[in-house]
Design a protein around this motif. Structure first.
Motif, PDB file in Angstrom:
ATOM      1  N   PRO A 107       0.817  -1.227   0.000  1.00  0.00           N
ATOM      2  CA  PRO A 107       0.000   0.000   0.000  1.00  0.00           C
ATOM      3  C   PRO A 107       0.845   1.268   0.000  1.00  0.00           C
ATOM      4  O   PRO A 107       0.371   2.330  -0.409  1.00  0.00           O
ATOM      5  N   ASP A 108       2.077   1.188   0.457  1.00  0.00           N
ATOM      6  CA  ASP A 108       2.924   2.381   0.499  1.00  0.00           C
ATOM      7  C   ASP A 108       3.428   2.793  -0.886  1.00  0.00           C
ATOM      8  O   ASP A 108       3.939   3.901  -1.064  1.00  0.00           O
ATOM      9  N   TRP A 109       3.292   1.905  -1.855  1.00  0.00           N
ATOM     10  CA  TRP A 109       3.803   2.232  -3.186  1.00  0.00           C
ATOM     11  C   TRP A 109       3.066   3.435  -3.786  1.00  0.00           C
ATOM     12  O   TRP A 109       3.659   4.240  -4.503  1.00  0.00           O
ATOM     13  N   THR A 110       1.772   3.539  -3.489  1.00  0.00           N
ATOM     14  CA  THR A 110       0.970   4.626  -4.083  1.00  0.00           C
ATOM     15  C   THR A 110       1.434   5.994  -3.618  1.00  0.00           C
ATOM     16  O   THR A 110       1.129   7.002  -4.268  1.00  0.00           O
ATOM     17  N   ASP A 111       2.159   6.062  -2.500  1.00  0.00           N
ATOM     18  CA  ASP A 111       2.662   7.347  -2.013  1.00  0.00           C
ATOM     19  C   ASP A 111       4.139   7.553  -2.351  1.00  0.00           C
ATOM     20  O   ASP A 111       4.722   8.572  -1.985  1.00  0.00           O
ATOM     21  N   GLY A 112       4.742   6.587  -3.050  1.00  0.00           N
ATOM     22  CA  GLY A 112       6.157   6.684  -3.363  1.00  0.00           C
ATOM     23  C   GLY A 112       6.419   7.536  -4.595  1.00  0.00           C
ATOM     24  O   GLY A 112       5.500   7.924  -5.341  1.00  0.00           O
ATOM     25  N   PRO A 113       7.674   7.856  -4.862  1.00  0.00           N
ATOM     26  CA  PRO A 113       8.019   8.718  -5.996  1.00  0.00           C
ATOM     27  C   PRO A 113       7.774   8.063  -7.356  1.00  0.00           C
ATOM     28  O   PRO A 113       7.558   8.765  -8.351  1.00  0.00           O
ATOM     29  N   GLU A 114       7.802   6.737  -7.424  1.00  0.00           N
ATOM     30  CA  GLU A 114       7.647   6.062  -8.717  1.00  0.00           C
ATOM     31  C   GLU A 114       6.217   6.147  -9.228  1.00  0.00           C
ATOM     32  O   GLU A 114       5.973   6.042 -10.424  1.00  0.00           O
ATOM     33  N   GLN A 115       5.268   6.316  -8.292  1.00  0.00           N
ATOM     34  CA  GLN A 115       3.865   6.314  -8.695  1.00  0.00           C
ATOM     35  C   GLN A 115       3.572   7.412  -9.708  1.00  0.00           C
ATOM     36  O   GLN A 115       2.857   7.197 -10.687  1.00  0.00           O
ATOM     37  N   ALA A 116       4.121   8.616  -9.499  1.00  0.00           N
ATOM     38  CA  ALA A 116       3.843   9.733 -10.396  1.00  0.00           C
ATOM     39  C   ALA A 116       4.384   9.456 -11.794  1.00  0.00           C
ATOM     40  O   ALA A 116       3.731   9.742 -12.809  1.00  0.00           O
ATOM     41  N   ASP A 117       5.605   8.898 -11.866  1.00  0.00           N
ATOM     42  CA  ASP A 117       6.182   8.591 -13.173  1.00  0.00           C
ATOM     43  C   ASP A 117       5.340   7.552 -13.904  1.00  0.00           C
ATOM     44  O   ASP A 117       5.078   7.680 -15.113  1.00  0.00           O
ATOM     45  N   PHE A 118       4.918   6.522 -13.178  1.00  0.00           N
ATOM     46  CA  PHE A 118       4.096   5.494 -13.822  1.00  0.00           C
ATOM     47  C   PHE A 118       2.734   6.050 -14.222  1.00  0.00           C
ATOM     48  O   PHE A 118       2.149   5.614 -15.217  1.00  0.00           O
ATOM     49  N   HIS A 119       2.215   7.002 -13.444  1.00  0.00           N
ATOM     50  CA  HIS A 119       0.938   7.609 -13.794  1.00  0.00           C
ATOM     51  C   HIS A 119       1.035   8.296 -15.160  1.00  0.00           C
ATOM     52  O   HIS A 119       0.143   8.118 -16.013  1.00  0.00           O
ATOM     53  N   ASP A 120       2.076   9.071 -15.378  1.00  0.00           N
ATOM     54  CA  ASP A 120       2.243   9.763 -16.667  1.00  0.00           C
ATOM     55  C   ASP A 120       2.431   8.753 -17.798  1.00  0.00           C
ATOM     56  O   ASP A 120       1.865   8.899 -18.889  1.00  0.00           O
ATOM     57  N   ARG A 121       3.227   7.738 -17.534  1.00  0.00           N
ATOM     58  CA  ARG A 121       3.437   6.709 -18.566  1.00  0.00           C
ATOM     59  C   ARG A 121       2.135   5.996 -18.891  1.00  0.00           C
ATOM     60  O   ARG A 121       1.799   5.775 -20.075  1.00  0.00           O
ATOM     61  N   ALA A 122       1.369   5.630 -17.858  1.00  0.00           N
ATOM     62  CA  ALA A 122       0.106   4.924 -18.076  1.00  0.00           C
ATOM     63  C   ALA A 122      -0.889   5.802 -18.816  1.00  0.00           C
ATOM     64  O   ALA A 122      -1.623   5.331 -19.703  1.00  0.00           O
ATOM     65  N   LEU A 123      -0.951   7.086 -18.479  1.00  0.00           N
ATOM     66  CA  LEU A 123      -1.884   7.994 -19.136  1.00  0.00           C
ATOM     67  C   LEU A 123      -1.540   8.123 -20.620  1.00  0.00           C
ATOM     68  O   LEU A 123      -2.429   8.091 -21.486  1.00  0.00           O
ATOM     69  N   GLU A 124      -0.263   8.261 -20.926  1.00  0.00           N
ATOM     70  CA  GLU A 124       0.149   8.383 -22.337  1.00  0.00           C
ATOM     71  C   GLU A 124      -0.121   7.086 -23.093  1.00  0.00           C
ATOM     72  O   GLU A 124      -0.623   7.102 -24.222  1.00  0.00           O
ATOM     73  N   THR A 125       0.179   5.963 -22.463  1.00  0.00           N
ATOM     74  CA  THR A 125      -0.061   4.669 -23.109  1.00  0.00           C
ATOM     75  C   THR A 125      -1.541   4.440 -23.351  1.00  0.00           C
ATOM     76  O   THR A 125      -1.950   3.954 -24.416  1.00  0.00           O
ATOM     77  N   LEU A 126      -2.377   4.799 -22.368  1.00  0.00           N
ATOM     78  CA  LEU A 126      -3.829   4.635 -22.514  1.00  0.00           C
ATOM     79  C   LEU A 126      -4.343   5.433 -23.713  1.00  0.00           C
ATOM     80  O   LEU A 126      -5.157   4.932 -24.514  1.00  0.00           O
ATOM     81  N   THR A 127      -3.861   6.670 -23.834  1.00  0.00           N
ATOM     82  CA  THR A 127      -4.321   7.529 -24.938  1.00  0.00           C
ATOM     83  C   THR A 127      -3.859   6.979 -26.276  1.00  0.00           C
ATOM     84  O   THR A 127      -4.619   6.974 -27.258  1.00  0.00           O
ATOM     85  N   GLU A 128      -2.614   6.511 -26.343  1.00  0.00           N
ATOM     86  CA  GLU A 128      -2.105   5.982 -27.608  1.00  0.00           C
ATOM     87  C   GLU A 128      -2.776   4.667 -27.989  1.00  0.00           C
ATOM     88  O   GLU A 128      -2.905   4.352 -29.179  1.00  0.00           O
ATOM     89  N   GLU A 129      -3.219   3.913 -27.021  1.00  0.00           N
ATOM     90  CA  GLU A 129      -3.855   2.634 -27.313  1.00  0.00           C
ATOM     91  C   GLU A 129      -5.313   2.787 -27.738  1.00  0.00           C
ATOM     92  O   GLU A 129      -5.803   2.053 -28.594  1.00  0.00           O
ATOM     93  N   PHE A 130      -6.036   3.759 -27.155  1.00  0.00           N
ATOM     94  CA  PHE A 130      -7.469   3.877 -27.423  1.00  0.00           C
ATOM     95  C   PHE A 130      -7.846   5.190 -28.110  1.00  0.00           C
ATOM     96  O   PHE A 130      -9.018   5.357 -28.482  1.00  0.00           O
ATOM     97  N   GLY A 131      -6.906   6.115 -28.244  1.00  0.00           N
ATOM     98  CA  GLY A 131      -7.202   7.350 -28.944  1.00  0.00           C
ATOM     99  C   GLY A 131      -8.360   8.097 -28.317  1.00  0.00           C
ATOM    100  O   GLY A 131      -8.450   8.246 -27.103  1.00  0.00           O
ATOM    101  N   ALA A 132      -9.278   8.554 -29.176  1.00  0.00           N
ATOM    102  CA  ALA A 132     -10.449   9.295 -28.708  1.00  0.00           C
ATOM    103  C   ALA A 132     -11.710   8.447 -28.766  1.00  0.00           C
ATOM    104  O   ALA A 132     -12.821   8.977 -28.877  1.00  0.00           O
ATOM    105  N   ALA A 133     -11.555   7.132 -28.688  1.00  0.00           N
ATOM    106  CA  ALA A 133     -12.725   6.247 -28.759  1.00  0.00           C
ATOM    107  C   ALA A 133     -13.719   6.584 -27.653  1.00  0.00           C
ATOM    108  O   ALA A 133     -13.344   6.644 -26.479  1.00  0.00           O
ATOM    109  N   PRO A 134     -14.989   6.799 -27.994  1.00  0.00           N
ATOM    110  CA  PRO A 134     -15.973   7.155 -26.961  1.00  0.00           C
ATOM    111  C   PRO A 134     -16.336   5.987 -26.044  1.00  0.00           C
ATOM    112  O   PRO A 134     -16.833   6.188 -24.946  1.00  0.00           O
TER     113      PRO A 134
END
Length: 508
Positions: A107-134
């Motif tokens: 549970p402590d991982w969500t408050d660690g420094p790596e979480q923010a980096d993975f959040h940005d990576r996941a957000l970019e990957t999500l957008t590239e995988e699904f685009g603007a699909a409704p």
């Protein structure tokens, strides 16, 4: 019909920051977007998450751009992103975990420094995988242990998450994992329990719906209709358009393990935690979620978390033994495969030996025949040599005769040449005689005219004599005068010729 149900999804170009930023917005500001719907499929590995995601895709949900290719274990496909799967593996590894870890995620991982980096990576990957699909389907069994993280990413992407939980008989899951990954059945049950408990607890208060793997196999159309009704997702194609296609996609023969529900709920060898969790999920899938069951699930999860460290060492030892057994099984399988290969080679070699023996027997028979033929040939050769000697003697005689014939031919040629010269001379003489003969014929013609004239004179004289009274002395005088005349003398040769011709006619 399958192609008609698939939805083309436009995909924007550029990075996540470029997509979110436009000319009308200040740098760093997020423009307003139309809300989008994400159907998030949560379930333990080998529990039917791929089948459910495939149905949702056929019903109108976009799938990721980089889809995992089908494998033997999932011939219809996985309908999940290879890039998102890699991102989840990296997240688990960064927290000291893995997809097959049965313990609670740190549970402590969500408050660690790596979480923010993975959040940005996941957000970019999500957008590239699904685009603007409704409307899109989002699935990876690893998300069961990372639900809070991905719900935050979906919120940043302005996506409304609609969650569908799918579960399968834990004994079937354990059997499937044992065959695919070499895990013990007990370890597979621990993994099943961890995934379903974490996924359920992390999604309370969200738009969610529960289905079972059996429901998908028995009536896929009803599952899609019930999901749409429960989640209120618009745009899904259900019984109105998908009966035939859904039925073609779901194949009951793809199910390799089947266990009755009673084998879990009444089996004393199965943990009470697993039995009760399965009973509750079965009830929710059949009749809908019951809030009163939350407390029992919380108690099971708490006890599971508390007792986990006590037997983590035993589980680890079991995992190591399982890994060793898997390695040994793999080595045995490889040895068996090598043995089968060797047996096949030996069989091929024996077959080749039999073929060689057959060929050798045939060759021996052919050799005996050849030997007999050679002996007969030698006899024939001896006879032929005698015949040749005789023919050579005959040939010598024939050559002598030929020499004589050639000499005779040479003499004949010489005689022929002499004859040809004689003929040439005769032709020359004949040509001269022809000229003389032509002159003679002319003379004969002239004499013939004189003869005719003389005959006429004689006939006239004869007539006069017959008509006159001349004496014989006078006749004789006239005859003598005729014989002494020039005409008589001139025609004498002609008369001889005529006399000769008359003689020839009488003889002929």
């Amino acid at each position: 019909m399958l192609q008609n149900l698939l939805q083309e999804v436009p995909r924007p170009e550029g990075t996540q920051a470029e997509i979110l930023q436009s000319d009308e917005t200040a740098p760093g500001a997020i423009p307003e977007q139309a809300p989008r719907d994400c159907v998030l499929v949560l379930g333990m590995h080998r529990s039917g998450t791929s089948a459910l995601s495939g149905l949702l895709h056929l019903a109108g949900c976009a799938q990721p751009a980089n889809v995992m290719p089908p494998l033997v274990e999932n011939p219809k496909g996985f309908f999940e992103s290879t890039r998102i799967r890699a991102c989840n593996d990296d997240i688990l590894q960064s927290a000291g975990s893995a997809w097959h870890d049965w313990t609670a995620f740190d549970p402590d991982w969500t408050d660690g420094p790596e979480q923010a980096d993975f959040h940005d990576r996941a957000l970019e990957t999500l957008t590239e995988e699904f685009g603007a699909a409704p409307l899109f389907v989002f699935k990876d069994p690893r998300i069961c242990r990372l639900v809070p993280f991905w719900l935050g990413v979906l919120k940043s992407a302005k996506c409304q998450a609609h969650i569908v939980h799918i579960h399968r008989n834990p004994l079937e899951v354990a059997a499937s994992l044992q065959r695919r990954n070499g895990m013990s059945a007990d370890y597979g049950l621990l993994l099943w329990l961890r995934h379903v408990l974490e996924a359920e607890a992390s999604t309370r208060g969200q738009s969610r719906h529960f289905v079972s793997y059996n429901d998908i196999l028995n009536d896929p159309v009803q599952v899609i209709d019930a999901t749409q009704d429960a989640l209120g997702v618009t745009g899904l194609r259900g019984s109105a358009q998908g009966v035939e296609v859904f039925g073609d996609f779901i194949a009951a023969e793809l199910r390799h393990f089947s266990e009755p529900v009673g084998e879990v709920t009444t089996n004393p060898e199965v943990s009470i935690w697993v039995r009760r969790s399965f009973e509750i999920l079965e009830s929710w899938a059949a009749s809908g979620e019951i809030a009163a069951d939350h407390a029992e699930l919380d108690r099971i999860r708490a006890e599971f978390n508390q007792t986990g460290p006590m037997f983590a060492g035993l589980v680890q030892e079991g995992r190591e033994l399982g890994a060793a057994n898997k390695k040994l099984a793999s080595e045995i399988e490889q040895a068996q495969a090598a043995a089968l290969t060797q047996q096949s080679k030996i069989a091929q070699q024996l077959e080749a030996i039999r073929a060689l023996e057959t060929a050798a027997a045939t060759d021996q028979a052919e050799l005996a025949t050849t030997r007999a033929a050679v002996i007969q040939g030698q006899h024939d050769l001896t006879a032929a040599q005698g015949t040749i000697a005789a023919r050579e003697g005959e040939l010598a005689l024939a050559q002598d005769d030929l020499s004589k014939v050639r000499a005779d031919v040479a003499q004949a040629k010489a005689a022929l040449e002499d004859a040809q010269r004689e003929i040439s001379q005769q032709r020359s003489r004949l040509d001269g005689q022809g000229i003389a003969l032509a002159e003679r014929f002319e003379e004969i013609s002239r004499l013939t005219l004189l003869l005719v004239k003389s005959e006429r004179q004689r006939e006239a004289l004869t007539k006069r004599l017959a008509a006159s009274d001349l004496h014989a002395a006078d006749v004789e005088a006239h005859r003598n005068a005729l014989l002494l005349s020039t005409s008589w003398r001139v025609t004498a040769p002609l008369r001889r010729v005529v006399t000769a011709l008359r003689g020839l006619r009488r003889r002929g």
